[in-house]
Write a protein that holds these residues in place. Sequence first.
Motif, short mmCIF file in Angstrom:
data_model
loop_
_atom_site.label_atom_id
_atom_site.label_comp_id
_atom_site.label_asym_id
_atom_site.label_seq_id
_atom_site.Cartn_x
_atom_site.Cartn_y
_atom_site.Cartn_z
N GLY A 8 45.31 42.47 34.63
CA GLY A 8 45.12 41.52 35.99
C GLY A 8 43.59 40.64 35.77
O GLY A 8 43.56 39.41 35.87
N ALA A 9 42.13 41.04 36.09
CA ALA A 9 41.66 40.97 36.10
C ALA A 9 41.17 40.01 34.13
O ALA A 9 40.61 39.20 34.15
CB ALA A 9 40.39 41.93 36.04
N TRP A 65 42.77 36.56 35.35
CA TRP A 65 42.30 35.86 35.51
C TRP A 65 40.79 35.22 35.06
O TRP A 65 40.61 34.06 35.46
CB TRP A 65 41.86 36.74 37.17
N LEU A 66 39.88 36.06 34.51
CA LEU A 66 39.17 35.51 33.63
C LEU A 66 39.25 34.60 32.45
O LEU A 66 38.91 33.44 32.78
CB LEU A 66 38.17 36.67 33.04
N LEU A 99 41.82 32.21 32.89
CA LEU A 99 41.16 30.81 33.70
C LEU A 99 40.24 30.24 34.35
O LEU A 99 41.02 29.59 34.87
CB LEU A 99 43.20 31.27 34.57
N ARG A 100 39.50 31.03 33.65
CA ARG A 100 38.17 30.01 34.67
C ARG A 100 37.93 29.41 33.76
O ARG A 100 38.12 28.99 32.33
CB ARG A 100 37.17 31.44 34.91
N GLN A 126 32.91 33.63 30.93
CA GLN A 126 34.15 34.30 31.75
C GLN A 126 35.50 34.09 31.18
O GLN A 126 35.61 35.39 30.87
CB GLN A 126 33.91 33.65 32.84
N GLY A 128 37.45 37.26 29.82
CA GLY A 128 39.01 38.90 29.81
C GLY A 128 39.25 38.01 28.81
O GLY A 128 40.44 39.06 29.04
#
Length: 114
Positions: free
Chosen positions: A14-15, A18-19, A21-22, A27, A31
Amino acid sequence: MELVLALGIGGLTGAGVWLLLRPRTYQVILGLSFISYAVNLFIFAMGRLSIDQAPIQEAGRFASLLQYDDPLPQALVLTAIVIGFAMTALFLVVLLASRGLAGTDHVDGKEPDE
């Protein structure tokens, strides 16, 4: 033990997503690393996790029937760790070169309007 491992794999995945998509490249690299760690844990868990047990155990009454732990997932994870380290180092070099040429570390090369 299985619940903790599943939560760890899910949290890293999950992390990592999320990273990914930064908008900044550092980042995105983090990810990718988190997703790589989650995949390594998943592959390692496929090799029958057992604590404080020998890798070769007797399966039944007969001594000729032995049950072996599978060493392949451990070998795959060890190889993936080395490849992941090299990939991260290469991405960081490309990140620094891209930032030097473009002047920004955004994925699309544009600073956000503020």
